[in-house]
Design an enzyme around this catalytic site. Structure first.
Site, PDB file in Angstrom:
ATOM      1  N   SER A 102       0.842  -1.193   0.000  1.00 29.17           N
ATOM      2  CA  SER A 102       0.000   0.000   0.000  1.00 29.17           C
ATOM      3  C   SER A 102       0.880   1.246   0.000  1.00 29.17           C
ATOM      4  CB  SER A 102      -0.922   0.000   1.219  1.00 29.17           C
ATOM      5  OG  SER A 102      -1.866   1.057   1.139  1.00 29.17           O
ATOM      6  N   ASP A 103       0.356   2.309  -0.576  1.00 29.60           N
ATOM      7  CA  ASP A 103       1.099   3.566  -0.576  1.00 29.60           C
ATOM      8  C   ASP A 103       0.112   4.722  -0.644  1.00 29.60           C
ATOM      9  OD1 ASP A 103       3.999   4.652  -0.822  1.00 29.60           O
ATOM     10  OD2 ASP A 103       2.854   5.851  -2.244  1.00 29.60           O
TER      11      ASP A 103
END
Length: 199
Positions: free
Chosen positions: A75-76
């Site tokens: 995730s980012d």
């Protein structure tokens, strides 16, 4: 005769973020965490949506060699204001600069999540956009907040899950967990595509 549940594949969160670890633990699935060691620098001319999605996928895929039988979650998050990407400030001075720039403005937080199957090589991903309007806080309030919270590892410097909520006037979102760093609604859908039922 009762149907037996299929064994859950090893689940690896490609992150050392305490915020993402806490969010994923809410689903009640067993998982491990590991650092993906991915360079998070945006590429030239890259949009915030593309940066967050590219990095989410890169983080998940980066661990496929270490966990060849696992489902890998990456995730980012990238904050965007007037076409300018705001990443993790890292320092007090940069956090002051970010919060000053964001004061009274609306910032779009692009949060991407990816699930990579290390066995098959298949990756599914999704992106959530949360719009956050900041209050007209004072310079003194910025200093007070930063000294108490030290949110130097958070994109945009405002931690909505704690004191940062006092800096925020409004949040427009389809997923309340996205702003914290891991959109669980999207993740549940992605896990289902990989054969993992959360419920």
């Amino acid at each position: 005769m009762q149907k037996q549940a299929l064994p859950i594949r090893p689940l690896i969160l490609a992150s050392t973020s305490v915020y993402r670890r806490e969010l994923l633990s809410r689903l009640g699935l067993p998982f491990e965490t590991a650092s993906p060691m991915v360079d998070e620098t945006p590429q030239t001319g890259e949009t915030a949506a593309h940066t967050s999605l590219r990095l989410a996928i890169s983080k998940a895929v980066a661990l496929k060699g270490a966990f060849p039988n696992a489902l890998l979650i990456g995730s980012d998050q990238v904050a965007l204001l007037d076409g300018q990407q705001l990443g993790k400030p890292g320092t007090h001075e940069r956090a002051v600069s970010q919060l000053t720039l964001m004061r009274g403005r609306t910032v779009a937080f692009h949060t991407a999540v990816a699930v990579h199957d290390a066995q098959s090589g298949v990756t599914h991903s999704a992106t959530d956009i949360t719009r956050v309007t900041l209050r007209h806080y004072s310079d003194a309030q910025i200093e007070h907040y930063l000294r108490r919270e030290q949110p130097y590892d958070c994109a945009g410097s405002a931690k909505v899950e704690s004191l940062g909520i006092a800096m925020i006037a409004a949040v427009e979102s389809t997923d309340p967990t996205a702003l914290i760093g891991l959109p669980l609604i999207a993740l549940c859908n992605l896990l289902q595509q990989h054969g993992v039922e959360v419920l």
